[in-house]
Design a protein around this motif. Structure first.
Motif, mmCIF file in Angstrom:
data_model
loop_
_atom_site.group_PDB
_atom_site.id
_atom_site.type_symbol
_atom_site.label_atom_id
_atom_site.label_comp_id
_atom_site.label_asym_id
_atom_site.label_seq_id
_atom_site.Cartn_x
_atom_site.Cartn_y
_atom_site.Cartn_z
ATOM 1 N N THR A 286 0.855 -71.634 -46.527
ATOM 2 C CA THR A 286 -0.332 -72.391 -46.135
ATOM 3 C C THR A 286 0.086 -73.485 -45.169
ATOM 4 N N LEU A 287 -0.473 -73.457 -43.981
ATOM 5 C CA LEU A 287 -0.088 -74.365 -42.906
ATOM 6 C C LEU A 287 -1.248 -75.302 -42.601
ATOM 7 N N LEU A 288 -0.957 -76.588 -42.571
ATOM 8 C CA LEU A 288 -1.968 -77.575 -42.192
ATOM 9 C C LEU A 288 -1.536 -78.260 -40.907
ATOM 10 N N MET A 289 -2.435 -78.278 -39.934
ATOM 11 C CA MET A 289 -2.178 -78.876 -38.629
ATOM 12 C C MET A 289 -3.233 -79.935 -38.343
ATOM 13 N N PRO A 290 -2.910 -80.921 -37.525
ATOM 14 C CA PRO A 290 -3.942 -81.890 -37.149
ATOM 15 C C PRO A 290 -4.998 -81.225 -36.278
ATOM 16 N N VAL A 291 -6.242 -81.610 -36.472
ATOM 17 C CA VAL A 291 -7.298 -81.091 -35.603
ATOM 18 C C VAL A 291 -7.024 -81.502 -34.159
ATOM 19 N N GLY A 292 -6.457 -82.704 -33.985
ATOM 20 C CA GLY A 292 -6.107 -83.168 -32.643
ATOM 21 C C GLY A 292 -7.086 -84.188 -32.109
ATOM 22 N N LEU A 293 -7.251 -85.288 -32.848
ATOM 23 C CA LEU A 293 -8.310 -86.246 -32.557
ATOM 24 C C LEU A 293 -7.811 -87.493 -31.833
ATOM 25 N N PHE A 294 -8.434 -87.780 -30.713
ATOM 26 C CA PHE A 294 -8.383 -89.069 -30.022
ATOM 27 C C PHE A 294 -7.038 -89.399 -29.383
ATOM 28 N N HIS A 295 -5.958 -89.337 -30.147
ATOM 29 C CA HIS A 295 -4.635 -89.760 -29.682
ATOM 30 C C HIS A 295 -3.974 -88.610 -28.920
ATOM 31 N N SER A 296 -3.366 -88.904 -27.780
ATOM 32 C CA SER A 296 -2.752 -87.850 -26.964
ATOM 33 C C SER A 296 -1.631 -87.127 -27.705
ATOM 34 N N ASP A 297 -0.873 -87.834 -28.541
ATOM 35 C CA ASP A 297 0.176 -87.176 -29.326
ATOM 36 C C ASP A 297 -0.425 -86.170 -30.303
ATOM 37 N N HIS A 298 -1.546 -86.522 -30.900
ATOM 38 C CA HIS A 298 -2.207 -85.626 -31.851
ATOM 39 C C HIS A 298 -2.738 -84.387 -31.140
ATOM 40 N N GLU A 299 -3.305 -84.596 -29.964
ATOM 41 C CA GLU A 299 -3.821 -83.457 -29.207
ATOM 42 C C GLU A 299 -2.686 -82.527 -28.787
ATOM 43 N N LEU A 300 -1.547 -83.100 -28.392
ATOM 44 C CA LEU A 300 -0.393 -82.291 -28.003
ATOM 45 C C LEU A 300 0.091 -81.431 -29.167
ATOM 46 N N VAL A 301 0.221 -82.032 -30.342
ATOM 47 C CA VAL A 301 0.686 -81.282 -31.508
ATOM 48 C C VAL A 301 -0.325 -80.210 -31.897
ATOM 49 N N SER A 302 -1.593 -80.554 -31.857
ATOM 50 C CA SER A 302 -2.627 -79.575 -32.182
ATOM 51 C C SER A 302 -2.615 -78.417 -31.192
ATOM 52 N N ASP A 303 -2.466 -78.722 -29.911
ATOM 53 C CA ASP A 303 -2.409 -77.663 -28.897
ATOM 54 C C ASP A 303 -1.223 -76.733 -29.142
ATOM 55 N N ALA A 304 -0.088 -77.310 -29.509
ATOM 56 C CA ALA A 304 1.094 -76.490 -29.793
ATOM 57 C C ALA A 304 0.856 -75.601 -31.014
ATOM 58 N N CYS A 305 0.234 -76.159 -32.043
ATOM 59 C CA CYS A 305 -0.076 -75.358 -33.231
ATOM 60 C C CYS A 305 -1.041 -74.226 -32.896
ATOM 61 N N CYS A 306 -1.981 -74.495 -31.993
ATOM 62 C CA CYS A 306 -2.909 -73.441 -31.572
ATOM 63 C C CYS A 306 -2.173 -72.289 -30.894
#
Length: 238
Positions: A115-135
């Protein structure tokens, strides 16, 4: 724990994100892995506004102290720290999406997680980068159960959750409200106590966010189950 029970692997952009956003969930699943992406100090000493707000005189001091805070927080939840050798955006050395995706895929594949949990990727550029990579990784490891978690504090920004879910849909990722722990919980009062103890371990970040700046970390956690459609949605007019 049975073979069908979730074995959690939570991708956390920064040291505190998994605990702030998923601490109650972590309290229900001892031995969950928490993978902090931006866990490395900058190559050269530097000073940033956020580190100063956190009470640190330098970036190296900040990363060292925040690692200790994270160790203490995860220990309170019986979680296992996993750290990646990347630097967050304030240190001006962010990895590319493809580099980060390849590293994440390797470390997830080598884990025992189902079971993998990833950030949705909200507001912060670091969060969006990690979310994009997980996608990028999700279609290649689609045998796992994937969930997105709404990042505490950042989710309060108006419209950011809706905008990000629309972006996921354009990528062909369907997000459905759900909880990874629907069939496995501990006493809610104990969950709350354990999470508060873990959150309080991040003293530097509580200082930086200011009075009541982290109150949202104690609001109900929100999750989305993620699955792939056959193909990404097309932009209007294309």
């Amino acid at each position: 724990m049975s073979e069908t029970s979730p074995r959690l692997f939570i991708v956390s952009p920064h040291f505190d994100d998994a605990v702030f956003s998923c601490g109650a969930l972590l309290a229900s699943y001892p031995d969950a892995a928490v993978c902090t992406v931006f866990a490395a100090p900058p190559a050269h000493e530097m000073h940033t506004e956020w580190d100063a707000l956190s009470g640190f005189g330098s970036a190296h001091e900040a990363v060292h102290a925040r690692t200790i805070e994270d160790n203490n927080a995860l220990a309170a939840l019986d979680a296992i720290p996993v750290r990646m050798p990347f630097r967050d955006g304030q240190y001006l050395d962010s990895p590319s999406i493809s580099t980060l995706a390849a590293a994440l895929e390797e470390i997830i594949y080598g884990s025992t997680a189902n079971t993998l949990l990833m950030p949705v990727g909200l507001f912060h550029s670091d969060h969006e980068l990690v979310s994009d990579a997980c996608c990028e990784v999700l279609p290649r490891l689609a045998h796992l159960a994937w969930f997105g978690y709404e990042e505490a504090i950042h989710r309060r920004q108006p419209g950011v959750v809706e905008a990000r879910l629309e972006e996921l849909a354009r990528r062909g990722i369907v997000a459905t409200p759900a909880r990874p722990d629907a069939l496995h919980t501990i006493d809610p009062a104990r969950q709350a106590i354990l999470k508060r103890h873990a959150v309080n371990a991040y003293a530097s970040q509580l200082r930086a966010f200011g009075p009541h700046g982290c109150d949202d970390a104690f609001a109900p956690e929100r999750y989305w189950q993620l699955s792939m459609t056959h193909r990404p949605a097309r932009h209007a007019g294309k």
